[in-house]
Design an enzyme around this catalytic site. Structure first.
Site, PDB file in Angstrom:
ATOM      1  N   ASP A  30      23.007  30.481  79.357  1.00  0.00           N
ATOM      2  CA  ASP A  30      23.503  31.887  79.473  1.00  0.00           C
ATOM      3  C   ASP A  30      22.561  32.793  80.512  1.00  0.00           C
ATOM      4  O   ASP A  30      21.219  32.581  80.615  1.00  0.00           O
ATOM      5  CB  ASP A  30      23.364  32.795  77.927  1.00  0.00           C
ATOM      6  CG  ASP A  30      24.138  34.204  78.176  1.00  0.00           C
ATOM      7  OD1 ASP A  30      25.187  33.981  77.408  1.00  0.00           O
ATOM      8  OD2 ASP A  30      23.746  35.141  78.966  1.00  0.00           O
ATOM      9  N   ASN A  86      32.374  34.462  69.720  1.00  0.00           N
ATOM     10  CA  ASN A  86      32.872  36.022  69.680  1.00  0.00           C
ATOM     11  C   ASN A  86      34.259  35.939  69.966  1.00  0.00           C
ATOM     12  O   ASN A  86      34.632  35.324  71.034  1.00  0.00           O
ATOM     13  CB  ASN A  86      32.182  36.814  70.539  1.00  0.00           C
ATOM     14  CG  ASN A  86      30.506  37.279  70.279  1.00  0.00           C
ATOM     15  OD1 ASN A  86      30.299  37.507  69.117  1.00  0.00           O
ATOM     16  ND2 ASN A  86      29.701  37.367  71.283  1.00  0.00           N
ATOM     17  N   GLN A  93      34.166  39.839  72.241  1.00  0.00           N
ATOM     18  CA  GLN A  93      34.076  38.895  73.479  1.00  0.00           C
ATOM     19  C   GLN A  93      34.116  39.864  74.804  1.00  0.00           C
ATOM     20  O   GLN A  93      35.074  40.344  75.045  1.00  0.00           O
ATOM     21  CB  GLN A  93      35.175  38.248  73.196  1.00  0.00           C
ATOM     22  CG  GLN A  93      35.333  36.869  74.130  1.00  0.00           C
ATOM     23  CD  GLN A  93      36.631  36.049  73.834  1.00  0.00           C
ATOM     24  OE1 GLN A  93      37.275  36.289  72.686  1.00  0.00           O
ATOM     25  NE2 GLN A  93      36.846  34.970  74.743  1.00  0.00           N
ATOM     26  N   VAL A  95      33.622  37.882  77.785  1.00  0.00           N
ATOM     27  CA  VAL A  95      34.344  36.719  78.506  1.00  0.00           C
ATOM     28  C   VAL A  95      35.542  36.238  78.142  1.00  0.00           C
ATOM     29  O   VAL A  95      35.231  35.332  77.011  1.00  0.00           O
ATOM     30  CB  VAL A  95      33.207  35.859  79.353  1.00  0.00           C
ATOM     31  CG1 VAL A  95      34.118  34.848  80.255  1.00  0.00           C
ATOM     32  CG2 VAL A  95      31.928  36.412  79.959  1.00  0.00           C
ATOM     33  N   HIS A  99      33.998  30.315  74.441  1.00  0.00           N
ATOM     34  CA  HIS A  99      32.783  29.752  74.616  1.00  0.00           C
ATOM     35  C   HIS A  99      31.901  30.049  73.100  1.00  0.00           C
ATOM     36  O   HIS A  99      32.229  30.716  72.447  1.00  0.00           O
ATOM     37  CB  HIS A  99      31.994  30.376  75.773  1.00  0.00           C
ATOM     38  CG  HIS A  99      31.864  32.001  75.506  1.00  0.00           C
ATOM     39  ND1 HIS A  99      33.032  32.711  76.015  1.00  0.00           N
ATOM     40  CD2 HIS A  99      31.146  32.856  75.068  1.00  0.00           C
ATOM     41  CE1 HIS A  99      32.644  34.189  75.834  1.00  0.00           C
ATOM     42  NE2 HIS A  99      31.514  34.187  75.141  1.00  0.00           N
ATOM     43  N   ILE A 100      31.192  28.979  72.864  1.00  0.00           N
ATOM     44  CA  ILE A 100      30.333  28.948  71.797  1.00  0.00           C
ATOM     45  C   ILE A 100      28.769  29.341  72.484  1.00  0.00           C
ATOM     46  O   ILE A 100      28.220  28.340  73.392  1.00  0.00           O
ATOM     47  CB  ILE A 100      30.243  27.538  71.291  1.00  0.00           C
ATOM     48  CG1 ILE A 100      31.611  27.231  70.739  1.00  0.00           C
ATOM     49  CG2 ILE A 100      28.854  27.362  70.254  1.00  0.00           C
ATOM     50  CD1 ILE A 100      31.624  25.913  70.110  1.00  0.00           C
ATOM     51  N   HIS A 101      28.334  30.436  71.866  1.00  0.00           N
ATOM     52  CA  HIS A 101      26.923  30.514  72.269  1.00  0.00           C
ATOM     53  C   HIS A 101      26.174  29.614  71.130  1.00  0.00           C
ATOM     54  O   HIS A 101      26.434  29.622  70.044  1.00  0.00           O
ATOM     55  CB  HIS A 101      26.679  31.820  71.760  1.00  0.00           C
ATOM     56  CG  HIS A 101      27.289  32.917  72.789  1.00  0.00           C
ATOM     57  ND1 HIS A 101      26.518  33.743  73.550  1.00  0.00           N
ATOM     58  CD2 HIS A 101      28.497  33.476  72.636  1.00  0.00           C
ATOM     59  CE1 HIS A 101      27.300  34.794  73.953  1.00  0.00           C
ATOM     60  NE2 HIS A 101      28.339  34.442  73.385  1.00  0.00           N
TER      61      HIS A 101
HETATM   62  P1  AMP Z   1      30.763  36.976  74.965  1.00  0.00           P
HETATM   63  O1  AMP Z   1      30.142  38.649  74.620  1.00  0.00           O
HETATM   64  O2  AMP Z   1      30.550  36.196  73.764  1.00  0.00           O
HETATM   65  O3  AMP Z   1      31.790  37.141  75.732  1.00  0.00           O
HETATM   66  O4  AMP Z   1      29.426  36.494  75.869  1.00  0.00           O
HETATM   67  C1  AMP Z   1      29.653  36.189  77.120  1.00  0.00           C
HETATM   68  C2  AMP Z   1      28.296  35.901  77.745  1.00  0.00           C
HETATM   69  O5  AMP Z   1      28.279  35.373  78.986  1.00  0.00           O
HETATM   70  C3  AMP Z   1      26.819  36.802  77.591  1.00  0.00           C
HETATM   71  O6  AMP Z   1      26.095  36.227  76.807  1.00  0.00           O
HETATM   72  C4  AMP Z   1      26.676  37.011  79.138  1.00  0.00           C
HETATM   73  O7  AMP Z   1      25.089  37.020  79.353  1.00  0.00           O
HETATM   74  C5  AMP Z   1      27.114  35.639  79.831  1.00  0.00           C
HETATM   75  N1  AMP Z   1      27.464  35.369  81.049  1.00  0.00           N
HETATM   76  C6  AMP Z   1      28.180  36.114  81.891  1.00  0.00           C
HETATM   77  N2  AMP Z   1      28.136  35.925  82.914  1.00  0.00           N
HETATM   78  C7  AMP Z   1      27.506  34.602  83.140  1.00  0.00           C
HETATM   79  C8  AMP Z   1      27.153  33.589  84.207  1.00  0.00           C
HETATM   80  N3  AMP Z   1      27.769  33.673  85.484  1.00  0.00           N
HETATM   81  N4  AMP Z   1      26.454  32.655  84.045  1.00  0.00           N
HETATM   82  C9  AMP Z   1      26.083  32.486  82.577  1.00  0.00           C
HETATM   83  N5  AMP Z   1      26.313  33.379  81.725  1.00  0.00           N
HETATM   84  C10 AMP Z   1      26.832  34.316  81.765  1.00  0.00           C
END
Ligand code: AMP
Ligand code: ZN
Length: 116
Positions: A30, A86, A93, A95, A99-101
């Site tokens: 991340d 998320n 969410q 992005v 995705h799995i954090h």
């Molecule tokens: P979410 O809120 O679950 O959609 O999490 C999106 C995550 O993507 C966040 O923790 C961001 O820090 C991460 N993120 C966004 N852009 C990038 C990127 N280019 N490379 C790596 N992580 C990213």
């Protein structure tokens, strides 16, 4: 999807610190880590979220969960970790590519959610 940031990472159009890759899934650090270990694990195929995943996505979703422990261990969280997915507006969410954090150690990650 051409305007999806994570599809662009899959396609190599924007850089990422990759930590695991195979034909179906990709894991990368991340960009704004919340814990010492904070990896995002995604399907290479665009799936918007768990709310739009279909029965046909079951194999790749299973594969992602089955790989999480190996990825967490390799990144320095060998004694457990937390996965977070998320989803949509309520899940906040940001992005819209599923995705799995994977967040982890070496220390415990903290409380799950603040209680109501
Ligand atoms: P979410 O809120 O679950 O959609 O999490 C999106 C995550 O993507 C966040 O923790 C961001 O820090 C991460 N993120 C966004 N852009 C990038 C990127 N280019 N490379 C790596 N992580 C990213
Ligand atoms: Zn995408």
């Amino acid at each position: 999807m051409s305007d999806c940031i994570f599809c662009k990472i899959v396609d190599g159009k924007i850089p990422a610190q990759k930590v695991y890759e195979d034909e179906d899934i990709l894991a990368f650090n991340d960009i704004n880590p919340a814990r010492p270990v904070h990896v995002l694990l995604i399907p290479k195929k665009h799936i918007t979220s768990l709310a739009t995943a279909t029965a046909g996505d079951t194999p790749v979703l299973g594969k992602m969960l089955a790989k999480a422990n190996e990825i967490a261990s390799a990144q320095g969280s060998a004694d457990g970790f937390r996965v977070i997915i998320n989803t949509g507006r309520v899940g906040q969410q940001e992005v819209p590519h599923l995705h799995i954090h994977i967040v982890g150690g070496p220390d415990p990650v903290g409380p799950m959610l603040k209680r109501l």
